[in-house]
Design a protein around this motif. Structure first.
Motif, PDB file in Angstrom:
ATOM      1  N   LEU A  14       0.832  -1.204   0.000  1.00  0.00           N
ATOM      2  CA  LEU A  14       0.000   0.000   0.000  1.00  0.00           C
ATOM      3  C   LEU A  14       0.869   1.257   0.000  1.00  0.00           C
ATOM      4  O   LEU A  14       1.870   1.340   0.725  1.00  0.00           O
ATOM      5  N   ASN A  43      -0.902  -7.707   7.300  1.00  0.00           N
ATOM      6  CA  ASN A  43      -1.055  -6.964   6.038  1.00  0.00           C
ATOM      7  C   ASN A  43      -0.132  -7.475   4.937  1.00  0.00           C
ATOM      8  O   ASN A  43      -0.197  -7.000   3.815  1.00  0.00           O
ATOM      9  N   CYS A  65     -13.792  -4.111   2.334  1.00  0.00           N
ATOM     10  CA  CYS A  65     -12.649  -4.381   1.450  1.00  0.00           C
ATOM     11  C   CYS A  65     -11.939  -5.604   2.016  1.00  0.00           C
ATOM     12  O   CYS A  65     -12.309  -6.092   3.079  1.00  0.00           O
ATOM     13  N   TYR A 107      -5.747  -4.608   3.068  1.00  0.00           N
ATOM     14  CA  TYR A 107      -5.876  -3.194   3.433  1.00  0.00           C
ATOM     15  C   TYR A 107      -5.649  -2.946   4.927  1.00  0.00           C
ATOM     16  O   TYR A 107      -5.949  -1.880   5.428  1.00  0.00           O
ATOM     17  N   HIS A 122      -6.449   2.431   6.061  1.00  0.00           N
ATOM     18  CA  HIS A 122      -7.652   2.147   5.267  1.00  0.00           C
ATOM     19  C   HIS A 122      -8.738   1.622   6.200  1.00  0.00           C
ATOM     20  O   HIS A 122      -8.487   0.664   6.950  1.00  0.00           O
ATOM     21  N   ASP A 153      -8.618   4.325  -3.185  1.00  0.00           N
ATOM     22  CA  ASP A 153      -8.252   2.900  -3.244  1.00  0.00           C
ATOM     23  C   ASP A 153      -9.496   1.999  -3.203  1.00  0.00           C
ATOM     24  O   ASP A 153      -9.400   0.793  -3.372  1.00  0.00           O
TER      25      ASP A 153
END
Ligand code: B12
Ligand code: SF4
Length: 494
Positions: free
Chosen positions: A12, A77, A399, A404, A409, A470
């Motif tokens: 990200l 992540n 999401c 994310y 996010h 995003d």
């Protein structure tokens, strides 16, 4: 045996900009695992998080080095990145043994139950790896005990569910092989100066761990789940020896809660002073510890503690209670005042909730004004597997909750439209940057550092304002349940 240890890249943009601009720490977890590998083997560390083209660097490394074993570390992540890397590794050489370890493997071993991962290590890896290698040389099964699992095991599912991660007595954990990484890559922005001048605000930084675990149970945090509430502490003398041997003069303590045992940390500070070890430190501490032991922090200031990161989380009682912080708003305020009095720079971390209204954002803006000058950062309350808030929200994701999961996010619907939410969120960071200590204290620094800080800061804040992009465009101007309707996460395996 040739062993490659790999730290995956974060994909990200916001996380990458944080690493480029403000803080990039060495892969201590892999250095410790490397420290446990018997000397007769050859070991390398590949930190893909410092690479611009991580996939091609990874493929080239495999082609050149031809590892027989690859160990990956992952947070939640990056576990999907590890899956991808392990597939590539097996395509390059189907005989290579692949191991997944780290926080996510410890929390959710089942997520690594794929063909391209041979072994999953749960818990501490530096002690376990030597056994795995010995077993390899003795042609024995590599997975053993309660914490080294193989997805091909018939009872894998049950073991992954029931067994607890392994943590040895802390003195058995090997010393980190810091020589295996390019140390010039790791730095942390340093904002504290008692003279009003800094030779650089981007010093090279070493990471160190003096304790592991935490006795508290904040609802958003995975540590009590990962460590099963254990709190392991290193002897002050061992800590001092390691600090004295570090090349870097700036040290970031990566303990979950270093100051829990006041007596132990007092001894560490005393020894630093007695042995005249002159280095600078950053550490995390709870606000109630600061309020309970101001003298301890005064002593640590003498020993070189420059910055303390405090998870203040919120100045709202209901929120602190909901997070199970076991801290009062007044305690947070007192801690801020004590650090100011002692002249230790505060790095305050606050949680922004997805259900924030415009007014809640305004309240947080007022808090910035109240506590500055201080380093102030914000994260969006994000459910991590293994926490209560994960269980509470697992049907509400808008999401992929892993991809994310950078605490920037939002994973669940926001009360405001996504675009407005991130306008407010970006503004918080703009205000925090404007009230940062270097600016407010007019700290003198090299001109090149000033330019670098302004450019990186602006790029970072810009990327925060644009996070909403995003998500699918249909979602940008939607709020609450409407975001949920538009998402395609129903198929996500949780
Ligand atoms: C320092 C730190 C950071 C640093 C960066 C650290 C780094 N080098 O990348 C900073 C401040 C930048 C940071 C940022 C973030 N962090 Co952080 N961070 C930490 C902290 C406090 C310490 C990490 C550390 O260095 N530990 C020391 C090492 C030695 O321990 P270890 O990783 O557990 O490794 C041991 C074992 O796991 C195992 N092991 C690990 N890898 C492997 C591999 C193999 C092959 C084997 C066999 C074994 C093995 O053996 C190791 C040696 O003992 C942890 C808390 C924690 N206890 O992990 C949170 C933690 C990792 N962070 C977390 C989070 C959420 C984040 C952020 C996403 C959000 C945020 N808080 O801002 C960002 C994302 C950053 C990114 N780039 O992706 C969460 C992750 C939760 C999860 N489910 O993954 C944690 C656990 C905090 C928490 N309380 O929940 N973080
Ligand atoms: S005090 Fe810190 S490390 Fe401990 S449970 Fe709370 S957030 Fe996690």
């Amino acid at each position: 045996m040739r062993i490659l240890l790999v730290k995956p890249q974060t994909e990200l943009l916001v996380a990458r900009r944080l690493q480029e601009g403000f803080l990039h720490l060495e892969p201590l977890e892999l250095e410790i695992v490397a420290g446990g590998i018997p000397k007769e083997n050859d070991v390398r560390i590949l930190d893909l998080s410092v690479e611009n083209k991580p996939l091609s660097v990874f493929k080239k490394k495999i082609a050149d080095y031809k590892p027989q074993m690859i160990g990956f570390s992952a947070y939640s992540n990056t576990f999907h990145v590890v899956k991808q890397l392990s597939l590539i590794a097996k395509e390059c050489d189907s005989a290579v043994i692949t191991i997944a370890g780290g926080i996510h493997a410890t929390l959710q071993p089942k997520d690594f139950a794929i063909k391209s991962i041979d072994i999953i290590v749960r818990g501490e890896g530096g002690t376990v790896i030597s056994n795995i290698i010995k077993r390899f040389h003795a042609c024995e099964e590599l997975h053993y005990g309660s914490a080294v699992l193989s997805p091909s095991d018939t009872d894998f599912e049950q073991k992954a569910e029931e067994e607890t991660p392994f943590y040895p007595p802390i003195e058995q954990i090997p010393m980190a092989r810091r020589d295996l990484v390019d140390r010039s890559k790791y730095f942390c922005v340093w904002t504290s100066s008692s003279t009003g001048r800094l030779d650089t605000i981007f010093p090279r930084v070493a990471s160190m761990r003096t304790s592991q675990g935490c006795p508290f149970s904040c609802s958003f945090c995975v540590i009590h789940r990962v460590m099963r509430k254990k709190y392991l502490r290193r002897r002050p003398e061992d800590v001092i020896d390691e600090i004295a041997g570090l090349k870097e003069d700036y040290i970031y303590f990566v303990d979950d809660e270093m100051f829990v045992d006041a007596h132990r940390v007092q001894r560490i500070a005393e020894l630093l002073i007695e042995r005249n070890i002159r280095k600078k430190y950053i550490s995390w501490a709870r606000s109630d510890t600061i309020v309970k032991h101001p003298e301890l922090f005064r002593l640590w200031k003498k020993a070189g503690l420059d910055v303390v990161y405090v998870g203040l989380e919120s100045m709202n009682k209901a929120a602190l209670d909901e997070y199970n912080k076991k801290i009062f708003v007044e305690t947070n305020r007192k801690a801020v005042a004590i650090l100011k009095d002692i002249d230790i720079m505060l790095h305050a971390a606050f949680i922004v909730r997805p259900d924030f209204s415009a007014e809640a954002f305004k309240n947080l803006e007022a808090t910035i004004a109240e506590i500055s000058p201080a380093e102030i950062t914000f994260t969006v309350l994000s459910p991590s597997p293994g926490t209560q808030i994960w269980n509470d929200n697992m049907n509400d994701f808008i999401c992929d909750p892993f991809k994310y999961y950078d605490c920037m996010h939002t994973l669940v619907p926001t009360k405001l439209t996504l675009r407005r939410f991130y306008q407010h969120f970006g503004r918080l960071y703009s205000l925090a940057l404007r009230s940062n200590p270097l600016r407010m204290n007019r700290t003198k620094m090299p001109f090149s550092d000033l330019v670098r800080a302004i450019v990186k800061g602006a790029k970072y804040v810009f990327s925060l304002y644009l996070i909403y992009k995003d998500y699918p465009p249909t979602m940008w101007l939607k709020s609450g349940a409407e975001q949920r309707k538009l998402c395609e996460t129903d198929k996500i395996k949780t």
